[in-house]
Motif scaffolding. Structure first.
Motif, PDB file in Angstrom:
ATOM      1  N   LEU A 170      -5.455   6.181  -1.828  1.00  0.00           N
ATOM      2  CA  LEU A 170      -4.582   5.070  -1.516  1.00  0.00           C
ATOM      3  C   LEU A 170      -4.379   4.195  -2.755  1.00  0.00           C
ATOM      4  N   SER A 171      -3.202   3.620  -2.852  1.00  0.00           N
ATOM      5  CA  SER A 171      -2.897   2.668  -3.915  1.00  0.00           C
ATOM      6  C   SER A 171      -2.408   1.372  -3.304  1.00  0.00           C
ATOM      7  N   CYS A 172      -2.629   0.292  -4.014  1.00  0.00           N
ATOM      8  CA  CYS A 172      -2.122  -1.016  -3.590  1.00  0.00           C
ATOM      9  C   CYS A 172      -1.584  -1.725  -4.821  1.00  0.00           C
ATOM     10  N   TYR A 198      -7.093   0.969  -6.121  1.00  0.00           N
ATOM     11  CA  TYR A 198      -7.066   2.296  -5.535  1.00  0.00           C
ATOM     12  C   TYR A 198      -8.259   2.478  -4.600  1.00  0.00           C
ATOM     13  N   THR A 228      -1.226   1.042   5.644  1.00  0.00           N
ATOM     14  CA  THR A 228      -0.768   2.423   5.557  1.00  0.00           C
ATOM     15  C   THR A 228      -1.666   3.269   6.455  1.00  0.00           C
ATOM     16  N   TRP A 233     -10.340  -3.345   0.499  1.00  0.00           N
ATOM     17  CA  TRP A 233      -9.687  -2.577   1.561  1.00  0.00           C
ATOM     18  C   TRP A 233     -10.390  -2.845   2.885  1.00  0.00           C
ATOM     19  N   TYR A 258      -5.041   1.440   7.056  1.00  0.00           N
ATOM     20  CA  TYR A 258      -5.787   0.877   5.933  1.00  0.00           C
ATOM     21  C   TYR A 258      -4.977  -0.249   5.305  1.00  0.00           C
ATOM     22  N   TYR A 259      -5.638  -1.399   5.134  1.00  0.00           N
ATOM     23  CA  TYR A 259      -4.994  -2.595   4.615  1.00  0.00           C
ATOM     24  C   TYR A 259      -5.580  -2.986   3.267  1.00  0.00           C
ATOM     25  N   CYS A 260      -4.708  -3.256   2.342  1.00  0.00           N
ATOM     26  CA  CYS A 260      -5.092  -3.833   1.062  1.00  0.00           C
ATOM     27  C   CYS A 260      -5.324  -5.328   1.255  1.00  0.00           C
ATOM     28  N   GLU A 300       0.827  -1.203   0.000  1.00  0.00           N
ATOM     29  CA  GLU A 300       0.000   0.000   0.000  1.00  0.00           C
ATOM     30  C   GLU A 300       0.865   1.258   0.000  1.00  0.00           C
ATOM     31  N   GLY A 307      -1.838  -6.737   2.678  1.00  0.00           N
ATOM     32  CA  GLY A 307      -0.711  -5.835   2.696  1.00  0.00           C
ATOM     33  C   GLY A 307      -0.340  -5.521   4.140  1.00  0.00           C
TER      34      GLY A 307
END
Length: 122
Positions: A20-22, A77, A116, A33, A91-93, A6, A113
């Motif tokens: 956010l990106s993963c 995203y 973040t 997410w 925040y977790y992917c 992330e 992930g």
């Protein structure tokens, strides 16, 4: 084994936006997410199926957050608008081997992930 990384977290004022990106290390099916607020359990935020045509959201973020993905980049995203202090969390992917999106629980997830941090100040 799929690795998820992330990025995009940070500090933002209430009412602001973050994206956010993963990035995944390879092909993924359904993705999503979760978030974990301080002192609370991990909770579902959003999910998206493989082709992006089906999405699900927690009631608490519906209308404010948008999940999307770019399969050519193996990336998903989370666009977060109108942020509130209660959105503060790690925040977790998440990714699953199933192709179907849905309202998930943490036990459903196959890959995570590392998270973040998003902090929303009042």
């Amino acid at each position: 084994q799929v690795q998820l990384v992330e990025s995009g977290g940070g500090l933002v004022q209430a009412g602001g936006s973050l994206k956010l990106s993963c990035a995944a290390s390879g092909r993924t099916n359904a993705m999503g997410w979760f978030r974990q607020p301080p002192g609370k359990e991990r909770e579902f935020v959003a999910s998206i199926n493989r082709n992006g045509g089906s999405t699900y959201y927690a009631d608490s973020v519906k209308g404010r957050f948008t999940i999307s993905r770019d399969n050519a980049k193996n990336t998903e995203y989370l666009q977060m608008n109108s942020l509130k202090p209660e959105d503060t969390a790690v925040y977790y992917c998440a990714a699953r081997t199933t192709i179907m999106a849905g309202t998930w629980v943490p036990q459903d997830i196959d890959y995570w992930g590392k998270g973040t941090l998003v902090t929303v100040s009042s």
